[in-house]
Design a protein around this motif. Structure first.
Motif, PDB file in Angstrom:
ATOM      1  N   PHE A 143       0.827  -1.204   0.000  1.00 18.06           N
ATOM      2  CA  PHE A 143       0.000   0.000   0.000  1.00 18.06           C
ATOM      3  C   PHE A 143       0.863   1.257   0.000  1.00 18.06           C
ATOM      4  N   LEU A 144       1.876   1.300   0.854  1.00 23.78           N
ATOM      5  CA  LEU A 144       2.694   2.508   1.010  1.00 23.78           C
ATOM      6  C   LEU A 144       3.668   2.715  -0.132  1.00 23.78           C
ATOM      7  N   PHE A 145       4.313   1.619  -0.578  1.00 17.64           N
ATOM      8  CA  PHE A 145       5.400   1.771  -1.542  1.00 17.64           C
ATOM      9  C   PHE A 145       4.983   1.560  -2.991  1.00 17.64           C
ATOM     10  N   ARG A 148       1.061   4.036  -3.087  1.00 17.76           N
ATOM     11  CA  ARG A 148       1.288   5.447  -2.760  1.00 17.76           C
ATOM     12  C   ARG A 148       2.690   5.933  -3.144  1.00 17.76           C
ATOM     13  N   LYS A 149       3.587   5.004  -3.433  1.00 15.93           N
ATOM     14  CA  LYS A 149       4.950   5.321  -3.884  1.00 15.93           C
ATOM     15  C   LYS A 149       5.697   6.252  -2.915  1.00 15.93           C
ATOM     16  N   LEU A 150       5.569   5.968  -1.640  1.00  8.81           N
ATOM     17  CA  LEU A 150       6.177   6.798  -0.608  1.00  8.81           C
ATOM     18  C   LEU A 150       7.623   6.392  -0.361  1.00  8.81           C
ATOM     19  N   LEU A 264       2.789  12.241   4.360  1.00 11.31           N
ATOM     20  CA  LEU A 264       3.865  11.340   3.948  1.00 11.31           C
ATOM     21  C   LEU A 264       4.251  11.563   2.488  1.00 11.31           C
ATOM     22  N   ALA A 265       3.273  11.909   1.659  1.00 14.54           N
ATOM     23  CA  ALA A 265       3.567  12.196   0.246  1.00 14.54           C
ATOM     24  C   ALA A 265       4.384  13.475   0.112  1.00 14.54           C
ATOM     25  N   VAL A 266       4.023  14.502   0.882  1.00 13.57           N
ATOM     26  CA  VAL A 266       4.780  15.756   0.829  1.00 13.57           C
ATOM     27  C   VAL A 266       6.198  15.531   1.345  1.00 13.57           C
ATOM     28  N   ASN A 346       8.553   0.673  -9.019  1.00 15.69           N
ATOM     29  CA  ASN A 346       8.015  -0.671  -9.178  1.00 15.69           C
ATOM     30  C   ASN A 346       8.277  -1.472  -7.915  1.00 15.69           C
ATOM     31  N   TYR A 347       7.216  -1.732  -7.185  1.00  7.84           N
ATOM     32  CA  TYR A 347       7.350  -2.430  -5.911  1.00  7.84           C
ATOM     33  C   TYR A 347       7.909  -3.842  -6.091  1.00  7.84           C
TER      34      TYR A 347
END
Length: 352
Positions: A143-145, A148-150, A264-266, A346-347
């Motif tokens: 979900f996060l990486f 959401r690419k965090l 977290l995105a910012v 790419n996770y």
């Protein structure tokens, strides 16, 4: 236990305001203090004509009598139906259940609860132990990486954890701290499991010194009826990521976001950011900490986002603090969507 459909239909048509009164919630002109969060102005509302509906204009929760009981007692659908049947004297196939509502909530007791944020103090030791014994699960990493690419470094630095199944960790906590303390902590529900819908991501809220103030979860499952974000009922709401204030100089740019995931995105984009829990929850006691920074905000591209920004700007203005609005492209709902849509990541490659 199976709840017959005719009983479910009956319960869904029950008068929600009348139910709230039976539960001991003080109501004035179809409004009451919401029992789900702290607030200074009553936002829990009951429609005088649509009597089987309730809604909180602050946290956005609402529904029928069954959902009201689920939220009030922090229980599942079946248990909520059983409790309602006990209140209304309805007999289930297994017999008539018993239920004793919580103590009566007067306007004074609700006010005290909102100042102290519920009767049970937040048990920092148990909460810290939980964070120490949880990991960032595969579901949470995806979900996060991937979605959401965090930035991984930021996620691990803040100490974000996750939970797929609360049974094992709950049992360990009860063995370590004892039943009495766990029940008093406000971290666990009636059945002894952590009071979070799972699977979920858990965000720690800390003060500037790093002391744990509370926990918030973000549900990442598929049940559309489950609330996405959830605070424990034993804690007061605060700004998220306050330790960052020790790392940046006054007069620097500081983004104030609507919610943790946008924050977290910012942060992942290389900017300094902290967050209010949501557009409707502004921890005014913490706002004084923001004095001197060049505050900026990128509200969501909807009416609620604009209303939230204006509400926040007013709260800050009362403390002599200014905040400036920056726009995100109109085709994106919020900053998090804009950020993830413009990141190449790419996770699967990262996990090989």
């Amino acid at each position: 236990m199976f709840i017959p459909q005719n009983i479910v239909d009956d319960l869904r048509q029950r008068d929600c305001e009348e139910l709230a009164d039976r539960l001991g919630i003080e109501i004035n002109r179809h409004k009451a203090y919401c029992f789900l969060h702290s607030e200074s102005v009553p936002s829990l509302s009951f429609h005088p004509s649509k009597k089987n509906v309730w809604h909180c204009f602050s946290c956005g929760k609402g529904g029928d009598a069954i959902s009201f009981m689920m939220e009030y007692e922090r229980c599942g659908f079946t248990e909520a139906c059983e409790k309602l049947c006990a209140i209304y004297g309805m007999v289930l196939p297994s017999g008539k259940p018993t239920y004793v509502p919580k103590r009566r909530l007067t306007s004074q007791s609700v006010s005290r609860r909102n100042n102290l944020d519920f009767d049970k103090p937040f048990d920092t030791e148990i909460a810290e132990w939980l964070l120490d014994n949880l990991i960032l699960t595969h579901n949470a990493q995806y979900f996060l990486f991937e979605k959401r690419k965090l930035n991984e470094e930021i996620i691990y630095k803040i100490g974000i954890k996750a939970l797929d199944d609360s049974r094992t960790i709950s049992q360990k906590a009860w063995r370590k701290f004892g039943e009495k303390r766990c029940r008093a902590s406000g971290l666990f529900g009636e059945k002894g499991y952590l009071s979070f819908w799972v699977p979920c991501i858990i965000f720690p809220y800390r003060d500037r010194k790093g002391n744990l103030l509370g926990l918030q979860s973000r549900y990442i499952g598929d049940d559309k009826k489950v609330p996405r974000f959830q605070f424990l009922s034993c804690q007061k709401t605060h700004l998220f990521n306050m330790p960052l204030l020790n790392e940046i100089m006054v007069d620097n740019d500081l983004y104030l976001t609507e919610g943790v995931t946008d924050c977290l995105a910012v942060l992942s984009s290389g900017k300094a950011a902290i967050a209010i829990p949501s557009a409707t929850i502004i921890p005014e006691d913490d706002l004084s900490l923001l004095e001197g920074y060049k505050l900026k905000m990128m509200p969501d591209n909807d009416e609620a986002g604009w209303d939230g920004f204006m509400k926040l700007r007013l709260a800050l203005a009362k403390k002599g603090i200014s905040i400036f609005k920056e726009d995100i492209p109109a085709e994106y709902k919020d900053y998090g969507e804009w950020y993830s849509s413009n990141r190449d990541f790419n996770y699967e490659d990262k996990t090989e």
